[in-house]
Design a protein around this motif. Structure first.
Motif, mmCIF file in Angstrom:
data_model
loop_
_atom_site.group_PDB
_atom_site.id
_atom_site.type_symbol
_atom_site.label_atom_id
_atom_site.label_comp_id
_atom_site.label_asym_id
_atom_site.label_seq_id
_atom_site.Cartn_x
_atom_site.Cartn_y
_atom_site.Cartn_z
ATOM 1 N N PRO A 1 41.086 -47.958 24.442
ATOM 2 C CA PRO A 1 40.140 -49.021 24.087
ATOM 3 C C PRO A 1 39.886 -49.948 25.277
ATOM 4 O O PRO A 1 40.819 -50.370 25.958
ATOM 5 N N VAL A 2 38.611 -50.232 25.507
ATOM 6 C CA VAL A 2 38.223 -51.113 26.611
ATOM 7 C C VAL A 2 37.320 -52.196 26.028
ATOM 8 O O VAL A 2 36.300 -51.888 25.403
ATOM 9 N N GLU A 3 37.701 -53.452 26.209
ATOM 10 C CA GLU A 3 36.874 -54.564 25.691
ATOM 11 C C GLU A 3 35.843 -54.933 26.750
ATOM 12 O O GLU A 3 36.206 -55.176 27.909
ATOM 13 N N VAL A 4 34.583 -54.955 26.352
ATOM 14 C CA VAL A 4 33.497 -55.245 27.313
ATOM 15 C C VAL A 4 32.589 -56.333 26.743
ATOM 16 O O VAL A 4 32.464 -56.477 25.521
ATOM 17 N N VAL A 5 31.941 -57.073 27.639
ATOM 18 C CA VAL A 5 30.966 -58.064 27.157
ATOM 19 C C VAL A 5 29.737 -57.320 26.635
ATOM 20 O O VAL A 5 29.449 -56.192 27.050
ATOM 21 N N LYS A 6 29.013 -57.987 25.725
ATOM 22 C CA LYS A 6 27.849 -57.328 25.115
ATOM 23 C C LYS A 6 26.758 -57.080 26.150
ATOM 24 O O LYS A 6 26.074 -56.061 26.116
ATOM 25 N N PHE A 7 26.574 -58.027 27.061
ATOM 26 C CA PHE A 7 25.510 -57.926 28.058
ATOM 27 C C PHE A 7 25.652 -56.613 28.847
ATOM 28 O O PHE A 7 26.697 -56.366 29.456
ATOM 29 N N GLY A 8 24.617 -55.807 28.797
ATOM 30 C CA GLY A 8 24.579 -54.580 29.602
ATOM 31 C C GLY A 8 25.636 -53.559 29.236
ATOM 32 O O GLY A 8 25.968 -52.691 30.050
ATOM 33 N N TYR A 9 26.140 -53.610 27.990
ATOM 34 C CA TYR A 9 27.290 -52.752 27.656
ATOM 35 C C TYR A 9 26.996 -51.256 27.835
ATOM 36 O O TYR A 9 27.872 -50.480 28.195
ATOM 37 N N ALA A 10 25.728 -50.855 27.592
ATOM 38 C CA ALA A 10 25.393 -49.424 27.713
ATOM 39 C C ALA A 10 25.516 -48.983 29.180
ATOM 40 O O ALA A 10 25.900 -47.839 29.468
ATOM 41 N N ARG A 11 25.213 -49.907 30.102
ATOM 42 C CA ARG A 11 25.382 -49.584 31.525
ATOM 43 C C ARG A 11 26.883 -49.494 31.862
ATOM 44 O O ARG A 11 27.325 -48.602 32.594
ATOM 45 N N THR A 12 27.638 -50.440 31.302
ATOM 46 C CA THR A 12 29.097 -50.416 31.522
ATOM 47 C C THR A 12 29.677 -49.097 31.023
ATOM 48 O O THR A 12 30.528 -48.489 31.672
ATOM 49 N N MET A 13 29.157 -48.638 29.890
ATOM 50 C CA MET A 13 29.633 -47.358 29.325
ATOM 51 C C MET A 13 29.404 -46.207 30.299
ATOM 52 O O MET A 13 30.265 -45.348 30.472
ATOM 53 N N ARG A 14 28.216 -46.189 30.918
ATOM 54 C CA ARG A 14 27.922 -45.091 31.863
ATOM 55 C C ARG A 14 28.853 -45.162 33.072
ATOM 56 O O ARG A 14 29.282 -44.147 33.604
ATOM 57 N N LYS A 15 29.185 -46.383 33.476
ATOM 58 C CA LYS A 15 30.120 -46.539 34.604
ATOM 59 C C LYS A 15 31.506 -45.992 34.209
ATOM 60 O O LYS A 15 32.151 -45.273 34.986
ATOM 61 N N LEU A 16 31.929 -46.293 32.984
ATOM 62 C CA LEU A 16 33.235 -45.797 32.519
ATOM 63 C C LEU A 16 33.227 -44.265 32.488
ATOM 64 O O LEU A 16 34.195 -43.617 32.894
ATOM 65 N N GLU A 17 32.110 -43.706 32.038
ATOM 66 C CA GLU A 17 31.981 -42.245 31.962
ATOM 67 C C GLU A 17 32.106 -41.613 33.351
ATOM 68 O O GLU A 17 32.742 -40.574 33.518
ATOM 69 N N SER A 18 31.544 -42.293 34.341
ATOM 70 C CA SER A 18 31.578 -41.738 35.712
ATOM 71 C C SER A 18 33.014 -41.700 36.245
ATOM 72 O O SER A 18 33.293 -41.043 37.233
ATOM 73 N N LEU A 19 33.916 -42.418 35.570
ATOM 74 C CA LEU A 19 35.320 -42.407 36.009
ATOM 75 C C LEU A 19 36.164 -41.375 35.248
ATOM 76 O O LEU A 19 37.394 -41.409 35.300
ATOM 77 N N GLY A 20 35.472 -40.483 34.523
ATOM 78 C CA GLY A 20 36.184 -39.315 34.004
ATOM 79 C C GLY A 20 36.529 -39.322 32.533
ATOM 80 O O GLY A 20 37.326 -38.494 32.075
#
Ligand code: 5RP
Length: 226
Positions: free
Chosen positions: A134-153
């Motif tokens: 589980p990773v807690e993220v701010v709402k702002f731009g969360y879909a972009r944050t998700m793609r960044k997390l995905e790029s880390l495997g």
């Protein structure tokens, strides 16, 4: 013994560590619930402690059982914190946040002199990381944050509750990141927290002193070498 029984023996065993005058961090979840209920019984019999809850749900539960409540900021340190976990390993590393309370749980753990974890035996892993992190993220731009997390495997997914995005006590979202296997938990914890928009992640490394495991053969204890 069924799983609920295993949670109960671990949770209640941990309550034995609570002594008069302590400031006690109160974790979140269905295992530590048994600890909180037991502490409530002890308070009824005269135990004098202050509980620092790690979630709004735990605060409600603790108040219901007559436990005095304090806030993290009131204390320089917490004597003992008792909390649950979603995965544990022999190095006393944890994955937490299945209940979405990981940020407050990690803050309370960080300021605790002793972090005691209670789990049932299903949570012990030789290979760490099958539980999605589980990773807690701010709402702002969360879909972009998700793609960044995905790029880390990992394979990220936004946590939902009743078909809507789950919102934490801190007003943020949770992204659950499936890795399958995590080998470098310490590095990963830091790497994720460096991403703008990530508030905290559920890897707890170097914070735990002891794990009480409820097993079919009774209670087992894993301790750090100190
Ligand atoms: C909440 C947590 C919990 O401690 C973890 O999910 C374990 O919960 P349970 O005892 O219900 O399995 O980290 O954020």
């Amino acid at each position: 013994m069924n799983v609920e029984g295993l949670k109960k023996i671990a949770g209640e065993k941990a309550a034995e560590r609570v002594k008069d005058g302590m400031v006690v961090g109160l974790g979140t979840g269905s295992t530590v619930k048994y600890t909180i209920m037991k502490i409530g019984e002890m308070v009824k019999n005269g135990l004098d402690i202050v509980g620092v809850p790690t979630s709004k749900a735990t605060e409600r539960l603790a108040r219901k059982f007559g436990i005095k409540i304090g806030e993290l900021a009131e204390y320089d340190s917490i004597d003992l914190t008792i909390d649950g976990a979603d995965e544990v390993n022999k190095n006393l590393e944890l994955i937490k946040g299945g209940g979405g309370a990981l940020l407050r749980e990690k803050m309370v753990a960080y300021y605790s002199k002793y972090e005691l974890i209670v789990v049932d035996e299903r949570k012990y892993r030789e290979i760490f990381g099958s539980f999605p992190l589980p990773v807690e993220v701010v709402k702002f731009g969360y879909a972009r944050t998700m793609r960044k997390l995905e790029s880390l495997g990992c394979k990220p997914s936004l946590r939902l509750e009743e078909n809507k995005a789950f919102v934490t006590d801190n007003g943020n979202y949770i992204i659950d990141c499936s890795f399958g296997k995590i080998e470098n938990a310490g590095d990963l914890e830091k790497e994720f927290n460096m991403i703008p928009g990530v508030v905290e992640n559920g890897l707890f490394i170097g914070l735990t002193n002891e794990i009480i495991i409820g097993s079919k053969n009774g209670v087992k204890v894993l301790k750090s070498r100190e």
